[in-house]
Design a protein around this motif. Structure first.
Motif, PDB file in Angstrom:
ATOM      1  N   HIS A 125      32.079  64.144 -22.384  1.00 56.94           N
ATOM      2  CA  HIS A 125      33.197  63.383 -21.829  1.00 56.94           C
ATOM      3  C   HIS A 125      33.731  62.409 -22.875  1.00 56.94           C
ATOM      4  CE1 HIS A 125      35.569  60.881 -19.114  1.00 56.94           C
ATOM      5  NE2 HIS A 125      35.513  61.875 -18.257  1.00 56.94           N
ATOM      6  N   ASN A 126      32.831  61.759 -23.601  1.00 54.34           N
ATOM      7  CA  ASN A 126      33.255  60.852 -24.680  1.00 54.34           C
ATOM      8  C   ASN A 126      33.985  61.608 -25.781  1.00 54.34           C
ATOM      9  OD1 ASN A 126      32.228  58.604 -23.397  1.00 54.34           O
ATOM     10  ND2 ASN A 126      30.343  58.552 -24.585  1.00 54.34           N
ATOM     11  N   GLU A 127      33.509  62.810 -26.119  1.00 54.92           N
ATOM     12  CA  GLU A 127      34.170  63.622 -27.139  1.00 54.92           C
ATOM     13  C   GLU A 127      35.592  63.980 -26.708  1.00 54.92           C
ATOM     14  OE1 GLU A 127      33.774  68.028 -29.236  1.00 54.92           O
ATOM     15  OE2 GLU A 127      32.012  67.193 -28.238  1.00 54.92           O
ATOM     16  N   GLY A 128      35.761  64.381 -25.455  1.00 53.71           N
ATOM     17  CA  GLY A 128      37.091  64.689 -24.944  1.00 53.71           C
ATOM     18  C   GLY A 128      37.985  63.460 -24.926  1.00 53.71           C
ATOM     19  N   LYS A 139      51.644  57.597 -30.612  1.00 54.33           N
ATOM     20  CA  LYS A 139      52.562  57.897 -29.509  1.00 54.33           C
ATOM     21  C   LYS A 139      52.381  56.890 -28.366  1.00 54.33           C
ATOM     22  CE  LYS A 139      52.431  62.779 -30.512  1.00 54.33           C
ATOM     23  NZ  LYS A 139      51.491  63.859 -30.498  1.00 54.33           N
ATOM     24  N   ILE A 140      51.127  56.784 -27.923  1.00 54.57           N
ATOM     25  CA  ILE A 140      50.802  55.897 -26.806  1.00 54.57           C
ATOM     26  C   ILE A 140      49.539  55.134 -27.167  1.00 54.57           C
ATOM     27  CG2 ILE A 140      50.252  55.726 -24.344  1.00 54.57           C
ATOM     28  CD1 ILE A 140      51.534  58.552 -24.035  1.00 54.57           C
ATOM     29  N   GLU A 141      49.605  53.829 -27.041  1.00 59.42           N
ATOM     30  CA  GLU A 141      48.434  52.997 -27.314  1.00 59.42           C
ATOM     31  C   GLU A 141      47.632  52.851 -26.024  1.00 59.42           C
ATOM     32  OE1 GLU A 141      47.748  48.353 -28.216  1.00 59.42           O
ATOM     33  OE2 GLU A 141      49.230  49.359 -29.484  1.00 59.42           O
ATOM     34  N   ILE A 142      46.392  53.330 -26.065  1.00 65.61           N
ATOM     35  CA  ILE A 142      45.473  53.202 -24.928  1.00 65.61           C
ATOM     36  C   ILE A 142      44.119  52.770 -25.471  1.00 65.61           C
ATOM     37  CG2 ILE A 142      46.637  54.884 -23.442  1.00 65.61           C
ATOM     38  CD1 ILE A 142      44.541  56.952 -24.247  1.00 65.61           C
ATOM     39  N   ALA A 147      41.369  56.177 -22.035  1.00 64.20           N
ATOM     40  CA  ALA A 147      41.256  57.560 -22.514  1.00 64.20           C
ATOM     41  C   ALA A 147      40.232  58.325 -21.677  1.00 64.20           C
ATOM     42  CB  ALA A 147      40.866  57.580 -23.992  1.00 64.20           C
ATOM     43  N   ARG A 148      39.129  57.669 -21.326  1.00 66.07           N
ATOM     44  CA  ARG A 148      38.118  58.321 -20.473  1.00 66.07           C
ATOM     45  C   ARG A 148      38.722  58.696 -19.116  1.00 66.07           C
ATOM     46  NH1 ARG A 148      32.942  58.668 -21.280  1.00 66.07           N
ATOM     47  NH2 ARG A 148      32.445  58.360 -19.085  1.00 66.07           N
ATOM     48  N   ARG A 149      39.470  57.778 -18.531  1.00 64.24           N
ATOM     49  CA  ARG A 149      40.060  58.048 -17.210  1.00 64.24           C
ATOM     50  C   ARG A 149      41.132  59.143 -17.300  1.00 64.24           C
ATOM     51  NH1 ARG A 149      39.369  52.498 -17.531  1.00 64.24           N
ATOM     52  NH2 ARG A 149      37.710  51.770 -16.161  1.00 64.24           N
TER      53      ARG A 149
END
Length: 161
Positions: A125-128, A139-142, A147-149
Motif C-alpha cells: 500500500h505504501n509502494e502504491g 501537478k498536484i501537491e498532496i 496519497a494513501r487515501r
C-alpha cells in the motif's frame, strides 16, 4: 501552513463519473468509505493554482487513464490532469492478492503469521501511495497520508467484488 491555508488546500468533495461504472453493494460501500476517508482528512493543492480552494475532484476513466477534473468548491474549473493507470497495475494486483491472503489468514493463522502478511500488505500500500505521489508530482501537491487515501480509492475502483 496556517489553519486558514490548510482549509483552502484540501478536497471537500470527490465524485465518481459514470465512466467508472457501478458495482456490487459491497464494492459501492468500500468506494463510499474510501471517499469519506479522503474528504475527512487530506491535503490537496493543484500546482500553479492561486490557492483559492477548497477543491472538488471528479474522477473518470478514459482509455485506462484516470482523469482528475479539479474545480473550486463552487464549481469553477481549475485544471484537469490525466494519469495513466499502467504503473499501478502490478501494485494493485499484488495488493489484492495479499489482501486475500490476509483475510484468509485472519480465519486460520497464528497472530504472528497474520502480522507478517499485514506488514507486507501495508508495504505494498505504501509502494502504491509513493507511486501515486511521484506520478502527481508537479501537478498536484498532496501529502503522503492523502496519497494513501487516494491509492485506497484507486484500488476500490479496480475491485469488482
Amino acid at each position: 501552513m496556517s489553519d486558514k491555508g490548510h482549509a483552502r488546500s484540501r478536497l471537500v468533495d470527490v465524485e465518481l463519473d459514470e465512466s467508472i461504472g457501478r458495482s456490487t453493494p459491497d464494492v459501492e460501500h468500500e468506494r463510499a468509505v474510501a471517499i469519506f476517508d479522503l474528504i475527512e482528512e487530506n491535503s490537496f493543492h493543484p500546482i500553479n493554482d492561486d490557492g483559492h480552494g477548497p477543491y472538488r475532484l471528479k474522477l473518470s476513466l478514459v482509455d485506462a487513464r484516470l482523469v482528475f477534473a479539479i474545480s473550486r468548491e463552487h464549481g469553477e474549473a481549475v485544471v484537469t490532469h490525466i494519469l495513466s493507470l499502467t504503473p499501478f497495475r502490478r501494485i494493485v494486483k499484488d495488493y489484492f492478492m495479499i489482501c486475500e491472503s490476509y483475510y484468509e489468514a485472519i480465519r486460520s493463522s497464528t497472530p504472528s503469521q497474520i502480522e507478517a502478511i499485514d506488514m507486507g500488505r501495508r508495504g505494498l500500500h505504501n509502494e502504491g501511495s509513493q507511486t501515486l505521489l511521484d506520478r502527481l508530482s508537479g501537478k498536484i501537491e498532496i501529502d503522503f497520508d492523502t496519497a494513501r487515501r487516494l491509492f485506497t480509492l484507486i484500488c476500490v475502483l479496480h475491485w469488482r467484488g
